[in-house]
Design an enzyme around this catalytic site. Sequence first.
Site, mmCIF file in Angstrom:
data_model
loop_
_atom_site.group_PDB
_atom_site.id
_atom_site.type_symbol
_atom_site.label_atom_id
_atom_site.label_comp_id
_atom_site.label_asym_id
_atom_site.label_seq_id
_atom_site.Cartn_x
_atom_site.Cartn_y
_atom_site.Cartn_z
ATOM 1 N N ARG A 30 0.826 -1.221 0.000
ATOM 2 C CA ARG A 30 0.000 0.000 0.000
ATOM 3 C C ARG A 30 0.857 1.266 0.000
ATOM 4 O O ARG A 30 0.500 2.261 0.645
ATOM 5 C CB ARG A 30 -0.939 0.033 1.214
ATOM 6 C CG ARG A 30 -2.017 -1.036 1.198
ATOM 7 C CD ARG A 30 -3.215 -0.583 0.363
ATOM 8 N NE ARG A 30 -4.302 -1.529 0.492
ATOM 9 C CZ ARG A 30 -5.442 -1.276 1.154
ATOM 10 N NH1 ARG A 30 -5.629 -0.106 1.720
ATOM 11 N NH2 ARG A 30 -6.366 -2.185 1.209
ATOM 12 N N ARG A 34 -3.489 6.915 0.850
ATOM 13 C CA ARG A 34 -3.958 8.139 1.523
ATOM 14 C C ARG A 34 -2.950 8.837 2.410
ATOM 15 O O ARG A 34 -3.161 9.990 2.773
ATOM 16 C CB ARG A 34 -5.224 7.826 2.324
ATOM 17 C CG ARG A 34 -6.439 7.661 1.427
ATOM 18 C CD ARG A 34 -7.588 7.061 2.167
ATOM 19 N NE ARG A 34 -7.212 5.720 2.614
ATOM 20 C CZ ARG A 34 -8.059 4.859 3.178
ATOM 21 N NH1 ARG A 34 -9.307 5.210 3.397
ATOM 22 N NH2 ARG A 34 -7.649 3.660 3.535
ATOM 23 N N ARG A 43 -7.128 11.502 -5.876
ATOM 24 C CA ARG A 43 -8.345 10.806 -5.444
ATOM 25 C C ARG A 43 -9.549 11.743 -5.456
ATOM 26 O O ARG A 43 -10.668 11.331 -5.814
ATOM 27 C CB ARG A 43 -8.106 10.244 -4.037
ATOM 28 C CG ARG A 43 -9.260 9.530 -3.382
ATOM 29 C CD ARG A 43 -9.545 8.212 -4.058
ATOM 30 N NE ARG A 43 -10.713 7.552 -3.457
ATOM 31 C CZ ARG A 43 -11.974 7.850 -3.746
ATOM 32 N NH1 ARG A 43 -12.255 8.791 -4.633
ATOM 33 N NH2 ARG A 43 -12.966 7.203 -3.164
ATOM 34 N N ASP A 80 -6.985 -2.612 -7.210
ATOM 35 C CA ASP A 80 -7.478 -3.200 -5.968
ATOM 36 C C ASP A 80 -7.793 -4.663 -6.220
ATOM 37 O O ASP A 80 -8.114 -5.041 -7.353
ATOM 38 C CB ASP A 80 -8.735 -2.472 -5.468
ATOM 39 C CG ASP A 80 -9.007 -2.827 -4.007
ATOM 40 O OD1 ASP A 80 -8.403 -2.211 -3.126
ATOM 41 O OD2 ASP A 80 -9.797 -3.778 -3.761
ATOM 42 N N TYR A 156 -15.000 -11.776 0.362
ATOM 43 C CA TYR A 156 -15.749 -10.550 0.054
ATOM 44 C C TYR A 156 -16.999 -10.853 -0.770
ATOM 45 O O TYR A 156 -18.054 -10.230 -0.596
ATOM 46 C CB TYR A 156 -14.857 -9.555 -0.699
ATOM 47 C CG TYR A 156 -13.836 -8.881 0.196
ATOM 48 C CD1 TYR A 156 -14.201 -7.810 1.009
ATOM 49 C CD2 TYR A 156 -12.522 -9.317 0.247
ATOM 50 C CE1 TYR A 156 -13.276 -7.190 1.841
ATOM 51 C CE2 TYR A 156 -11.586 -8.713 1.072
ATOM 52 C CZ TYR A 156 -11.975 -7.645 1.872
ATOM 53 O OH TYR A 156 -11.066 -7.035 2.697
HETATM 54 O O1 CP3 Z 1 -0.032 0.698 -3.155
HETATM 55 C C1 CP3 Z 1 -0.478 -0.456 -3.302
HETATM 56 O O2 CP3 Z 1 -0.208 -1.402 -2.510
HETATM 57 C C2 CP3 Z 1 -1.284 -0.783 -4.544
HETATM 58 C C3 CP3 Z 1 -2.686 -0.676 -4.472
HETATM 59 C C4 CP3 Z 1 -3.551 -1.571 -3.603
HETATM 60 C C5 CP3 Z 1 -4.762 -1.093 -3.023
HETATM 61 N N1 CP3 Z 1 -5.388 -2.145 -2.447
HETATM 62 C C6 CP3 Z 1 -5.228 0.302 -3.089
HETATM 63 C C7 CP3 Z 1 -6.344 0.753 -2.236
HETATM 64 C C8 CP3 Z 1 -3.444 -2.926 -3.287
HETATM 65 C C9 CP3 Z 1 -2.319 -3.903 -3.599
HETATM 66 C C10 CP3 Z 1 -4.623 -3.280 -2.561
HETATM 67 C C11 CP3 Z 1 -4.903 -4.656 -2.091
HETATM 68 C C12 CP3 Z 1 -6.088 -4.907 -1.276
HETATM 69 N N2 CP3 Z 1 -7.327 -4.326 -1.345
HETATM 70 C C13 CP3 Z 1 -6.161 -5.934 -0.300
HETATM 71 C C14 CP3 Z 1 -5.046 -6.922 0.029
HETATM 72 C C15 CP3 Z 1 -4.020 -6.348 0.922
HETATM 73 C C16 CP3 Z 1 -4.467 -6.108 2.327
HETATM 74 O O3 CP3 Z 1 -4.489 -4.927 2.722
HETATM 75 O O4 CP3 Z 1 -4.783 -7.089 3.040
HETATM 76 C C17 CP3 Z 1 -7.454 -5.920 0.268
HETATM 77 C C18 CP3 Z 1 -7.977 -6.828 1.362
HETATM 78 C C19 CP3 Z 1 -8.185 -4.903 -0.418
HETATM 79 C C20 CP3 Z 1 -9.626 -4.549 -0.232
HETATM 80 C C21 CP3 Z 1 -9.815 -3.127 0.099
HETATM 81 N N3 CP3 Z 1 -9.563 -2.061 -0.742
HETATM 82 C C22 CP3 Z 1 -10.340 -2.598 1.305
HETATM 83 C C23 CP3 Z 1 -10.741 -3.441 2.506
HETATM 84 C C24 CP3 Z 1 -10.386 -1.208 1.154
HETATM 85 C C25 CP3 Z 1 -10.999 -0.223 2.108
HETATM 86 C C26 CP3 Z 1 -10.208 -0.011 3.330
HETATM 87 C C27 CP3 Z 1 -9.390 1.212 3.191
HETATM 88 O O5 CP3 Z 1 -8.173 1.147 3.474
HETATM 89 O O6 CP3 Z 1 -9.996 2.228 2.857
HETATM 90 C C28 CP3 Z 1 -9.850 -0.888 -0.113
HETATM 91 C C29 CP3 Z 1 -9.679 0.459 -0.695
HETATM 92 C C30 CP3 Z 1 -8.319 0.855 -1.175
HETATM 93 N N4 CP3 Z 1 -7.485 0.069 -1.937
HETATM 94 C C31 CP3 Z 1 -7.694 2.119 -0.978
HETATM 95 C C32 CP3 Z 1 -6.452 2.058 -1.644
HETATM 96 C C33 CP3 Z 1 -5.431 3.156 -1.777
HETATM 97 C C34 CP3 Z 1 -8.299 3.305 -0.236
HETATM 98 C C35 CP3 Z 1 -9.500 3.833 -0.938
HETATM 99 C C36 CP3 Z 1 -9.503 5.317 -1.252
HETATM 100 O O7 CP3 Z 1 -8.444 5.918 -1.525
HETATM 101 O O8 CP3 Z 1 -10.592 5.866 -1.272
#
Ligand code: CP3
Length: 351
Positions: A30, A34, A43, A80, A156
């Site tokens: 990640r 943010r 964003r 994602d 999910y």
């Molecule tokens: O920088 C990176 O690593 C690349 C991008 C990336 C994102 N999500 C961006 C993201 C990657 C590799 C993921 C993987 C992901 N997404 C996982 C596996 C890794 C882990 O954390 O266990 C999972 C379970 C998800 C599902 C997911 N996506 C959730 C639960 C959420 C919401 C929670 C949160 O942090 O807001 C997301 C949203 C998400 N994915 C964001 C980002 C930058 C935030 C959303 C936003 O900016 O509005």
Amino acid sequence: MENGSEPATKPILQALAGTVLTPPPVWLMRQAGRYLPEYRRVRARVSGFLELCYTPELAVEVTLQPIRRFALDAAILFSDILVVPHALGMDVRFLEGEGPKLEPLRRPEDLAKLRPGELQERLRPVYETVAILARELPPEVALIGFSGAPWTLACYMLEGGGSKDWSTARRVALGEPDFFGRLIDLLTESVGEYLLSQIAHGAEVVQLFDSWAGVLPEAQVRRWVIEPARRIAERLREHAAAVPLIGFPRGIGPLYPAFVERVRPAGIGLDTTVPCGWAEAVLGPSAVTLQGNLDPVTLLVGGPPLAAAVAHIEETWRQRPRIFNLGHGILPQTPIKHVEALLSHLHSPGR
Ligand code: CP3
């Protein structure tokens, strides 16, 4: 970009080929997100998070943001894990402050609503992002593609969003193994195809995120985490042998060695809870490259705890092929200065 024929010169590729590098190559799960003001600005230009994932120009921009700021050895495709259920035809939304929401699959008949035949077409913007990144990245920085693993995606898809204990998914996995097995098979196919297409467009490494592997008991880990990962790894070995796979079966604890033995990934992502001395001892005999496993909260706190934790991991793994990373994704409140401090501890230890 061609994968395969040129020797591994990028540090991450060298490490995944088994070379011990000190300091180790580093990237952060990640790393785009943010905690970066420049991410928050991009964003704010789109209404929904998925729009960011499906607009190549913007996805490329946010992928590159952490690379411009920090001395990282890899960029991870910005997307994602939930684009796969979305591309299979499910309704997926990201609600502000609530996380993802899906219209869940409830019964075996719901599988007929999934459209694996449309997956590739719907994921085309992601492949375009990969292709642009492969051209634009600095030559020493590797491009990591990724997918959610079948079990975590199924969580999910059955639950309809995040969950504390994933009880619906676990109940279906154990109580309706025929329904659940068909879902896992479909996802195993889709994930394999998705990763191979990312590779065809220029991804040089791929990581399989099984974020919720740790909620299952042993027999179910073997059936729904290790076995699908093994099938995906075999498919990659058959069609893209030169591209290393990093497995990340988060939370499986004592089953990490079984995962490594069965799946035979080039790299293994260790989560925060894994003692690094234990990992060194039990995974020592296998050729696998260790990746991890700094606690994201330690990075958030910074200061002496951060310096001590980095030194401890490095001290323990100094003779191993390794990639420095977090044990889970970076937290949104993480100060940028702490990421800089982490990199300077790694690059000039003792200072
Ligand atoms: O920088 C990176 O690593 C690349 C991008 C990336 C994102 N999500 C961006 C993201 C990657 C590799 C993921 C993987 C992901 N997404 C996982 C596996 C890794 C882990 O954390 O266990 C999972 C379970 C998800 C599902 C997911 N996506 C959730 C639960 C959420 C919401 C929670 C949160 O942090 O807001 C997301 C949203 C998400 N994915 C964001 C980002 C930058 C935030 C959303 C936003 O900016 O509005």
